[in-house]
Design an enzyme around this catalytic site. Structure first.
Site, PDB file in Angstrom:
ATOM      1  N   CYS A 139       0.821  -1.288   0.097  1.00 15.04           N
ATOM      2  CA  CYS A 139       0.275   0.299  -0.330  1.00 15.04           C
ATOM      3  C   CYS A 139       0.615   1.465   0.223  1.00 15.04           C
ATOM      4  O   CYS A 139       1.350   1.624   0.975  1.00 15.04           O
ATOM      5  CB  CYS A 139      -1.294   0.146   1.001  1.00 15.04           C
ATOM      6  SG  CYS A 139      -1.647   1.108   1.451  1.00 15.04           S
ATOM      7  N   CYS A 142      -0.415   4.057   2.383  1.00 12.52           N
ATOM      8  CA  CYS A 142      -0.363   4.053   3.309  1.00 12.52           C
ATOM      9  C   CYS A 142       1.039   3.848   3.915  1.00 12.52           C
ATOM     10  O   CYS A 142       1.661   4.711   5.219  1.00 12.52           O
ATOM     11  CB  CYS A 142      -0.463   2.378   3.837  1.00 12.52           C
ATOM     12  SG  CYS A 142      -2.234   1.606   3.655  1.00 12.52           S
ATOM     13  N   ASP A 143       2.256   3.518   3.253  1.00 14.48           N
ATOM     14  CA  ASP A 143       3.647   3.791   3.322  1.00 14.48           C
ATOM     15  C   ASP A 143       5.020   4.324   2.970  1.00 14.48           C
ATOM     16  O   ASP A 143       5.833   4.647   2.634  1.00 14.48           O
ATOM     17  CB  ASP A 143       4.123   2.486   3.925  1.00 14.48           C
ATOM     18  CG  ASP A 143       3.511   1.271   4.785  1.00 14.48           C
ATOM     19  OD1 ASP A 143       2.260   1.593   5.664  1.00 14.48           O
ATOM     20  OD2 ASP A 143       2.573  -0.200   4.073  1.00 14.48           O
TER      21      ASP A 143
END
Ligand code: NAP
Length: 318
Positions: A139, A142-143
């Protein structure tokens, strides 16, 4: 919603809170069926993990994935849909009302709409599981931030790999896209953007065979599929976008599925069990877009409404 012993009895239960689930909820709520949405693990589904969605109609400048998810939810709840922050664990579709066991107790549903979506595939190579969260990610939204000024490898040649690879260039100093063929299945617009981006380079006809690192990712092992030559490539992160598997395991043996696990539906989103409908990526191996999932969710709810009306109608009208 009414209580039947400890079980909650609902007219329409919707599994999944992505574009499929909340579009279904919007239509079922407007049909005054007071649908309940069990969110699953990821509120908003996969769309909520996407930084910008540029191809959902009505947003000419694009819209943030989480923002679109919130709008879907708000609109459905405005008409009376209820959200339960819980996942379904097992289902019994052998008789109506259908039984669904969830983190928030048992539900009995007169009609069930499956919008459980799909989850990212894993490469299944040494180091992948051990280093997930320590440099291996599925992701970018997200990261991506954790890779500021770092080197990143992206695996895959589809829309996800190129779109997410482009997104990671906001943070990373370089993004290397490793793809097993020399042609991409990603759309031409994304291919062009990636090719023209100064931070992106490509290693083609190559697979990643190992993720290397102890505390965190330090490198990947690569293998050229033509020459079979193996090399080690230094990197701080590995983002894997190699497709998805539908989240349908719970329905095995009860709903008819394709070999790949997609629930079989007809053009009315009906499964082989009357009263159970499936839509979005759980049932769609072909399109897998936010707009098509939303459309299928709406169709499933319209058909569920007709199904419940027919069940309630006097016998001669059914
Ligand atoms: P995808 O289209 O199935 O592409 C998966 C990619 O991973 C392919 O390039 C495939 O290679 C590669 N791959 C699969 N297994 C592999 C393995 N074991 N090792 C190495 N590479 C492997 O998946 P996706 O990119 O996640 O897209 C899924 C769907 O969502 C598509 O319909 C896509 O159009 C849609 N989507 C759309 C957008 C958008 O419109 N902006 C954004 C994201 C996703 P091969 O090509 O050699 O098979």
């Amino acid at each position: 919603m009414s209580s039947n012993g400890n079980a909650k009895h609902v007219k329409v239960l919707i599994l999944g809170s992505g574009p499929t689930g909340y579009s279904a909820a919007l239509y079922a709520a407007r049909a005054e069926l007071q649908p309940v949405v069990l969110t699953g693990m990821q509120l908003g589904g996969q769309a909520a993990l996407t930084y910008t969605i540029e191809n959902y109609p009505g947003f000419p400048d694009g819209v943030g994935g989480p923002q679109l998810g919130e709008l879907f939810q708000k609109q459905a709840e405005h008409f009376g849909a209820l959200t339960e922050f819980a996942s379904a664990n097992s289902v019994d579709l052998s008789q109506r009302p259908f039984k669904v066991d969830s983190d928030s107790g048992e539900y009995l549903a007169d009609a069930l709409i499956v919008g459980t979506g799909a989850s990212p595939n894993h490469l299944q190579i040494p180091g992948e599981v051990e280093l997930t969260g320590r440099g291996v990610s599925y992701c970018a939204t997200c990261d991506g931030w954790f890779f500021k000024d770092k080197k990143v490898v992206v695996v895959g040649g589809g829309d996800s790999a190129l779109e997410e690879g482009l997104f990671i260039t906001r943070y990373a100093s370089s993004v290397t896209i490793v793809h097993r063929r020399d042609e991409f299945r990603a759309s031409p617009i994304l291919q062009n953007r990636a090719r023209e981006h100064p931070k992106i380079n490509f290693i083609l006809e190559t697979v990643v065979t190992e993720v290397i690192g102890t505390e965190k990712v330090t490198a990947v092992k690569l293998k050229n599929v033509k020459t079979l030559e193996e090399t080690t490539y230094e990197t701080d992160g590995v983002f894997i976008f190699i497709g998805h598997t539908p989240n349908t395991q719970m329905f095995k043996g009860q709903l008819e599925m394709s070999e790949l696990g997609y629930i079989k539906v007809n053009d009315r989103m009906e499964t082989n069990v009357p009263g159970v409908f499936a839509a979005g990526e759980a049932a769609d191996p072909h399109f897998r877009q936010v707009v098509t999932s939303a459309g299928m969710g709406a169709a499933a709810a319209i058909q569920a409404t007709r199904f419940l009306e027919a069940m309630e109608a006097p016998a001669e009208k059914v």
